[in-house]
Design a protein around this motif. Structure first.
Motif, PDB file in Angstrom:
ATOM      1  N   TRP A 194     -17.428  29.979   7.480  1.00 52.10           N
ATOM      2  CA  TRP A 194     -18.557  30.870   7.257  1.00 52.10           C
ATOM      3  C   TRP A 194     -18.606  31.871   8.405  1.00 52.10           C
ATOM      4  O   TRP A 194     -18.050  31.612   9.486  1.00 52.10           O
ATOM      5  N   PRO A 195     -19.258  33.009   8.226  1.00 50.76           N
ATOM      6  CA  PRO A 195     -19.285  34.032   9.278  1.00 50.76           C
ATOM      7  C   PRO A 195     -19.779  33.521  10.626  1.00 50.76           C
ATOM      8  O   PRO A 195     -19.307  33.977  11.671  1.00 50.76           O
ATOM      9  N   LEU A 196     -20.710  32.563  10.623  1.00 49.19           N
ATOM     10  CA  LEU A 196     -21.268  32.061  11.877  1.00 49.19           C
ATOM     11  C   LEU A 196     -20.202  31.451  12.784  1.00 49.19           C
ATOM     12  O   LEU A 196     -20.355  31.445  14.009  1.00 49.19           O
ATOM     13  N   ILE A 197     -19.122  30.927  12.200  1.00 47.39           N
ATOM     14  CA  ILE A 197     -18.086  30.288  13.026  1.00 47.39           C
ATOM     15  C   ILE A 197     -16.745  31.024  12.922  1.00 47.39           C
ATOM     16  O   ILE A 197     -15.683  30.436  13.168  1.00 47.39           O
ATOM     17  N   ASN A 198     -16.795  32.321  12.610  1.00 45.69           N
ATOM     18  CA  ASN A 198     -15.558  33.109  12.613  1.00 45.69           C
ATOM     19  C   ASN A 198     -15.018  33.253  14.028  1.00 45.69           C
ATOM     20  O   ASN A 198     -15.784  33.448  14.981  1.00 45.69           O
ATOM     21  N   GLN A 199     -13.697  33.168  14.153  1.00 42.00           N
ATOM     22  CA  GLN A 199     -13.056  33.293  15.461  1.00 42.00           C
ATOM     23  C   GLN A 199     -11.758  34.098  15.349  1.00 42.00           C
ATOM     24  O   GLN A 199     -11.135  34.150  14.279  1.00 42.00           O
ATOM     25  N   ASP A 200     -11.358  34.680  16.473  1.00 39.69           N
ATOM     26  CA  ASP A 200     -10.108  35.434  16.574  1.00 39.69           C
ATOM     27  C   ASP A 200      -9.009  34.461  17.001  1.00 39.69           C
ATOM     28  O   ASP A 200      -8.876  34.143  18.187  1.00 39.69           O
ATOM     29  N   THR A 201      -8.230  33.974  16.047  1.00 45.22           N
ATOM     30  CA  THR A 201      -7.218  32.968  16.385  1.00 45.22           C
ATOM     31  C   THR A 201      -6.064  33.561  17.181  1.00 45.22           C
ATOM     32  O   THR A 201      -5.409  32.832  17.932  1.00 45.22           O
ATOM     33  N   ALA A 202      -5.813  34.859  17.039  1.00 44.12           N
ATOM     34  CA  ALA A 202      -4.746  35.475  17.836  1.00 44.12           C
ATOM     35  C   ALA A 202      -5.108  35.429  19.324  1.00 44.12           C
ATOM     36  O   ALA A 202      -4.263  35.113  20.171  1.00 44.12           O
ATOM     37  N   ALA A 203      -6.367  35.727  19.637  1.00 37.13           N
ATOM     38  CA  ALA A 203      -6.821  35.653  21.034  1.00 37.13           C
ATOM     39  C   ALA A 203      -6.788  34.216  21.535  1.00 37.13           C
ATOM     40  O   ALA A 203      -6.380  33.949  22.678  1.00 37.13           O
ATOM     41  N   TRP A 204      -7.212  33.290  20.690  1.00 39.62           N
ATOM     42  CA  TRP A 204      -7.169  31.860  21.062  1.00 39.62           C
ATOM     43  C   TRP A 204      -5.742  31.423  21.352  1.00 39.62           C
ATOM     44  O   TRP A 204      -5.474  30.759  22.352  1.00 39.62           O
ATOM     45  N   GLU A 205      -4.819  31.814  20.482  1.00 38.54           N
ATOM     46  CA  GLU A 205      -3.417  31.450  20.643  1.00 38.54           C
ATOM     47  C   GLU A 205      -2.864  31.992  21.962  1.00 38.54           C
ATOM     48  O   GLU A 205      -2.154  31.287  22.691  1.00 38.54           O
ATOM     49  N   THR A 206      -3.219  33.224  22.286  1.00 40.54           N
ATOM     50  CA  THR A 206      -2.779  33.828  23.552  1.00 40.54           C
ATOM     51  C   THR A 206      -3.287  33.038  24.743  1.00 40.54           C
ATOM     52  O   THR A 206      -2.541  32.754  25.692  1.00 40.54           O
ATOM     53  N   ASN A 207      -4.556  32.639  24.700  1.00 42.90           N
ATOM     54  CA  ASN A 207      -5.134  31.896  25.820  1.00 42.90           C
ATOM     55  C   ASN A 207      -4.532  30.504  25.955  1.00 42.90           C
ATOM     56  O   ASN A 207      -4.327  30.015  27.078  1.00 42.90           O
ATOM     57  N   ILE A 208      -4.248  29.849  24.843  1.00 49.35           N
ATOM     58  CA  ILE A 208      -3.572  28.550  24.910  1.00 49.35           C
ATOM     59  C   ILE A 208      -2.206  28.712  25.559  1.00 49.35           C
ATOM     60  O   ILE A 208      -1.814  27.921  26.439  1.00 49.35           O
ATOM     61  N   ASN A 209      -1.479  29.744  25.174  1.00 49.26           N
ATOM     62  CA  ASN A 209      -0.149  29.971  25.755  1.00 49.26           C
ATOM     63  C   ASN A 209      -0.214  30.292  27.246  1.00 49.26           C
ATOM     64  O   ASN A 209       0.632  29.844  28.024  1.00 49.26           O
ATOM     65  N   LEU A 210      -1.227  31.056  27.654  1.00 51.92           N
ATOM     66  CA  LEU A 210      -1.331  31.486  29.047  1.00 51.92           C
ATOM     67  C   LEU A 210      -1.903  30.407  29.963  1.00 51.92           C
ATOM     68  O   LEU A 210      -1.529  30.321  31.132  1.00 51.92           O
ATOM     69  N   GLN A 211      -2.803  29.573  29.428  1.00 50.96           N
ATOM     70  CA  GLN A 211      -3.574  28.694  30.299  1.00 50.96           C
ATOM     71  C   GLN A 211      -3.259  27.210  30.148  1.00 50.96           C
ATOM     72  O   GLN A 211      -3.810  26.387  30.879  1.00 50.96           O
ATOM     73  N   THR A 212      -2.402  26.841  29.191  1.00 53.24           N
ATOM     74  CA  THR A 212      -2.075  25.433  28.993  1.00 53.24           C
ATOM     75  C   THR A 212      -0.564  25.272  28.811  1.00 53.24           C
ATOM     76  O   THR A 212       0.166  26.255  28.643  1.00 53.24           O
ATOM     77  N   SER A 213      -0.126  24.030  28.800  1.00 54.73           N
ATOM     78  CA  SER A 213       1.291  23.742  28.546  1.00 54.73           C
ATOM     79  C   SER A 213       1.561  23.416  27.081  1.00 54.73           C
ATOM     80  O   SER A 213       2.700  23.144  26.697  1.00 54.73           O
ATOM     81  N   ALA A 214       0.519  23.441  26.255  1.00 52.45           N
ATOM     82  CA  ALA A 214       0.660  23.096  24.835  1.00 52.45           C
ATOM     83  C   ALA A 214       1.155  24.284  24.022  1.00 52.45           C
ATOM     84  O   ALA A 214       0.984  25.453  24.416  1.00 52.45           O
ATOM     85  N   THR A 215       1.750  23.993  22.887  1.00 48.97           N
ATOM     86  CA  THR A 215       2.145  25.029  21.930  1.00 48.97           C
ATOM     87  C   THR A 215       1.070  25.138  20.859  1.00 48.97           C
ATOM     88  O   THR A 215       0.779  24.156  20.175  1.00 48.97           O
ATOM     89  N   PRO A 216       0.458  26.328  20.696  1.00 48.74           N
ATOM     90  CA  PRO A 216      -0.552  26.483  19.644  1.00 48.74           C
ATOM     91  C   PRO A 216       0.105  26.642  18.278  1.00 48.74           C
ATOM     92  O   PRO A 216       1.111  27.351  18.141  1.00 48.74           O
ATOM     93  N   VAL A 217      -0.457  25.990  17.273  1.00 49.15           N
ATOM     94  CA  VAL A 217       0.004  26.139  15.896  1.00 49.15           C
ATOM     95  C   VAL A 217      -1.211  26.483  15.045  1.00 49.15           C
ATOM     96  O   VAL A 217      -2.073  25.629  14.822  1.00 49.15           O
ATOM     97  N   VAL A 218      -1.290  27.737  14.617  1.00 57.24           N
ATOM     98  CA  VAL A 218      -2.395  28.194  13.779  1.00 57.24           C
ATOM     99  C   VAL A 218      -1.945  28.114  12.327  1.00 57.24           C
ATOM    100  O   VAL A 218      -1.038  28.845  11.912  1.00 57.24           O
TER     101      VAL A 218
END
Length: 228
Positions: A194-218
């Protein structure tokens, strides 16, 4: 052997492992993100994190149709028995049990758990599903909490984390959670329904790559990830 993890929208997942099909939080009816229906999915087992309608969802109808075993906390199982289900298995936080599809362990989660009729649903939970291909942590609906570091001691291959914010942790806290949990793979859930929980997964994926050792899978709804 390969364990196949398919996102069915919102927090609903299908896991195919050890020749069995497991559904987690099967919310399809009334779910604008769902691309399958309650009368079409297969299930040998259903795992429930907590009692809210967008998680317990279509459990009763699916279990009655398929005969699937339903695993949840004691309070939810008692409620399900009142809905006519007999093939159930009650657990609680910190407990684990070996099934023919793998071992299930319930972890803490910080959220609510009222059932659809507003009766008490016990404590919400996360679920660690231990398969022959590795351990998968489904956080369910939760805030970030520091004891995720202890869950990280479970040698996780995959962590499935909410990122929608408002009702659960948001993208920034999910990055912190990923560092606490140290999984090899992290998959987002509980967003864009729903619109209330819309998120930018591209930005999330970038932050996971930059700040963690995990591989993001969207995953897109209906897409799967193979754990082998």
């Amino acid at each position: 052997m390969t364990t196949k993890i398919t996102w069915l929208g919102h927090s609903a997942f299908q896991v195919e492992t050890a020749g069995k099909t497991i559904l987690l939080d099967p919310f399809f009816t009334g779910n604008p993100a769902a691309t399958v229906s309650a009368d079409s999915v297969a299930a040998d087992a259903i795992l429930i994190t907590h009692g809210h309608g967008d998680h317990i969802g279509d459990t009763v109808d699916i279990a009655k149709r398929t005969g699937a075993l339903v695993v949840a906390n004691f309070e939810i199982v008692t409620w399900l028995q009142g809905q006519g289900l007999e093939n159930v298995h009650a657990m609680h936080i910190g407990g684990s049990h070996a099934f023919d599809f793998g071992t299930v362990k319930l972890t803490i989660a910080h959220h609510g758990s009222a059932l659809p009729d507003n009766s008490y649903g016990g404590n919400p939970a996360g679920i660690i599903l231990k398969t022959a291909d590795g351990n998968i942590y489904f956080a369910g609906d939760t805030a970030l909490f520091s004891d995720m570091q202890l869950i990280g001691d479970e040698d996780l291959e995959v962590a499935v984390l909410p990122i929608g914010d408002n009702f659960t942790m948001g993208p920034d806290d999910s990055v912190k959670a990923t560092n606490f949990l140290s999984p090899r793979i992290v998959i987002p859930q509980h967003y864009n329904t729903w619109p209330l929980i819309n998120q930018d997964t591209a930005a999330w994926e970038t932050n996971i790559n930059l700040q963690t050792s995990a591989t993001p899978v969207v995953l897109q709804v209906g897409e799967h990830f193979d754990l082998s």
